[in-house]
Design a protein around this motif. Structure first.
Motif, PDB file in Angstrom:
ATOM      1  N   LYS A 250      23.287 -18.430  68.225  1.00  0.00           N
ATOM      2  CA  LYS A 250      23.350 -17.173  67.486  1.00  0.00           C
ATOM      3  C   LYS A 250      24.677 -17.106  66.743  1.00  0.00           C
ATOM      4  O   LYS A 250      25.754 -17.222  67.355  1.00  0.00           O
ATOM      5  CB  LYS A 250      23.242 -15.984  68.449  1.00  0.00           C
TER       6      LYS A 250
ATOM      7  N   ASP B 126      20.506 -19.390  64.463  1.00  0.00           N
ATOM      8  CA  ASP B 126      19.816 -18.118  64.216  1.00  0.00           C
ATOM      9  C   ASP B 126      20.818 -16.993  63.946  1.00  0.00           C
ATOM     10  O   ASP B 126      21.338 -16.389  64.873  1.00  0.00           O
ATOM     11  CB  ASP B 126      18.946 -17.755  65.424  1.00  0.00           C
TER      12      ASP B 126
ATOM     13  N   ASN C 130      20.047 -14.131  62.689  1.00  0.00           N
ATOM     14  CA  ASN C 130      19.351 -12.838  62.774  1.00  0.00           C
ATOM     15  C   ASN C 130      19.655 -11.944  61.570  1.00  0.00           C
ATOM     16  O   ASN C 130      20.112 -10.800  61.732  1.00  0.00           O
ATOM     17  CB  ASN C 130      19.690 -12.104  64.074  1.00  0.00           C
TER      18      ASN C 130
ATOM     19  N   GLU D 267      17.225 -20.384  61.152  1.00  0.00           N
ATOM     20  CA  GLU D 267      16.222 -19.342  61.395  1.00  0.00           C
ATOM     21  C   GLU D 267      16.680 -18.004  60.832  1.00  0.00           C
ATOM     22  O   GLU D 267      17.738 -17.506  61.198  1.00  0.00           O
ATOM     23  CB  GLU D 267      15.991 -19.233  62.902  1.00  0.00           C
TER      24      GLU D 267
ATOM     25  N   ASP E 196      11.622 -15.589  61.077  1.00  0.00           N
ATOM     26  CA  ASP E 196      11.360 -14.870  62.336  1.00  0.00           C
ATOM     27  C   ASP E 196      11.099 -13.397  62.021  1.00  0.00           C
ATOM     28  O   ASP E 196       9.941 -12.964  61.969  1.00  0.00           O
ATOM     29  CB  ASP E 196      12.538 -15.054  63.308  1.00  0.00           C
ATOM     30  N   GLU E 197      12.149 -12.623  61.747  1.00  0.00           N
ATOM     31  CA  GLU E 197      11.947 -11.197  61.474  1.00  0.00           C
ATOM     32  C   GLU E 197      11.129 -10.963  60.194  1.00  0.00           C
ATOM     33  O   GLU E 197      10.625  -9.856  59.990  1.00  0.00           O
ATOM     34  CB  GLU E 197      13.304 -10.477  61.373  1.00  0.00           C
TER      35      GLU E 197
ATOM     36  N   ASN F 125       8.313 -18.372  63.411  1.00  0.00           N
ATOM     37  CA  ASN F 125       8.510 -18.044  64.821  1.00  0.00           C
ATOM     38  C   ASN F 125       7.535 -16.917  65.169  1.00  0.00           C
ATOM     39  O   ASN F 125       7.656 -15.806  64.659  1.00  0.00           O
ATOM     40  CB  ASN F 125       9.965 -17.599  65.047  1.00  0.00           C
TER      41      ASN F 125
ATOM     42  N   LYS G 199       5.875 -14.282  67.762  1.00  0.00           N
ATOM     43  CA  LYS G 199       6.145 -13.547  69.007  1.00  0.00           C
ATOM     44  C   LYS G 199       5.075 -12.464  69.152  1.00  0.00           C
ATOM     45  O   LYS G 199       4.803 -11.739  68.188  1.00  0.00           O
ATOM     46  CB  LYS G 199       7.528 -12.885  68.950  1.00  0.00           C
TER      47      LYS G 199
HETATM   48 MG   LIG Z   1      15.174 -15.230  65.859  1.00  0.00          MG
END
Ligand SMILES: [Mg+2]
Length: 341
Positions: free
Chosen positions: A161, A190, A192, A218, A243-244, A265, A267
């Motif tokens: 991260k 990542d 974020n 990511e 991802d997001e 990704n 989820k």
């Molecule tokens: Mg992520």
């Protein structure tokens, strides 16, 4: 046929062994929200969710309100045959948080397992006995990195991260991890959503120049900027994961159409449960987009579902399934970078 006659929910606290920090948040414990279903033939099962306001926007209050006002109505009095058709008929269209839908869907899959006399593993078609997982290096000071790596020697792939540190510090962190973890270790980055397009390209160029071997970058930029991911991907040699930016099949179609991603990704709490996650996987396979299964920091049930999905649909890949490794009271077992099923 089985009929659902009652739904209830309750919150339980799950402490973490150590705090989990990303550019979006820092947490020390989880509040797991259980959603229970009872049937007319005396079966009781439950699914779980957690709030992730900084990621999905779903708060605990909203999830509980959805259980109370919407999902109870959608479920009670309905005949149950199997989870996916029940979900599509009664849950997919209602307006609730995806986090609440996901808990209901977990409960429906548990119900399917009981009704059919199978394990959840069999219901989800998982033949694997273990799945490989990376482990997160949380957002931290560079001086903490040796200690964090020393606590993770059972893993060989690291999800690092990064956040708002300056570029030199970002690159230095990765360089240090590469030095300590060795040439064979996998390093995934990542941020974020914390970076700009330009910062992402610079980071990619710098780490490539230094031969640091980033497996993928990511979601470095804001979730809404799907075109930005395509710019980064075009300008850099690093693989890009969404991802997001990836909640639905429509997101996948858009990202794929823009040439924005190498990987996605998936989820269950983002997509609204197991059923929609499986639909995204099916479409990703058709489009030839690689996928990784991940979880939020959540309770064992959601993580187990993710492990089983990973084991059923991409058993030979290293997924992002370390969330239970952080929990004090988990029943899931990690050894040598694998999580047992
Ligand atoms: Mg992520």
């Amino acid at each position: 046929m089985t009929k659902i006659v009652e739904t209830t929910y309750r919150v339980r606290r799950e402490p973490l062994r150590t705090s989990f920090s990303t550019s979006l948040r820092s947490i020390n414990e989880l509040s797991v929200i259980e959603f229970h279903i009872k049937t007319d033939d005396g079966i009781e099962v439950f699914g779980e969710s957690v709030e992730t306001p900084a990621i999905t926007g779903d708060t605990s209050a909203a999830i509980q309100s959805d259980f109370d006002l919407r999902l109870s109505k959608a479920l009670i009095g309905k005949e149950f045959e199997d989870a996916a058709s029940f979900y599509r008929a009664h849950i997919a269209q209602i307006r609730t948080t995806n986090s609440a839908k996901a808990a209901a869907d977990f409960a429906l899959y548990e119900l399917q397992a009981v009704v059919s006399g199978k394990s959840l593993k069999e219901v989800l078609g998982c033949l694997a006995t273990q799945v490989k997982s990376d482990v997160t290096i949380p957002l931290t000071e560079i001086s903490e990195i040796p200690t964090l790596l020393a606590a993770r020697t059972e893993f060989s792939i690291f999800k690092v991260k990064l956040g708002s540190e300056d570029m030199k510090t970002r690159v230095n962190k990765v360089q240090l991890i590469r030095e300590i973890a060795g040439a064979e270790a996998g390093i995934r980055i990542d941020p974020n959503q914390a970076w700009s397009v330009d910062e992402s390209i610079t980071f990619s160029e710098e780490t490539e120049r230094l031969g640091l071997g980033i497996e993928y970058l990511e979601q470095p930029i804001a979730a809404m900027n799907k075109k930005g991911l395509a710019q980064i991907r075009k300008m850099s040699g690093t693989k890009i994961m969404a991802d997001e930016a990836l909640y639905t099949i429509a997101d996948l179609e858009l990202l794929h159409g823009l040439n924005s991603v190498d990987l996605i990704n998936i989820k269950t709490l983002k997509s609204g449960g197991i059923t929609p996650a499986l639909e995204i996987i099916a479409r990703a396979k058709e489009l030839g987009v690689a996928f990784s299964i991940g979880t939020m920091m959540e309770g064992d049930k959601g993580i187990l579902a993710a492990i089983l999905i990973a084991g059923a649909h991409r058993p030979d890949y290293c997924h992002d399934l370390d969330a239970a490794w952080w929990a004090s009271n988990t029943r899931l077992r990690y050894a040598k970078g694998m999580v047992a099923i």
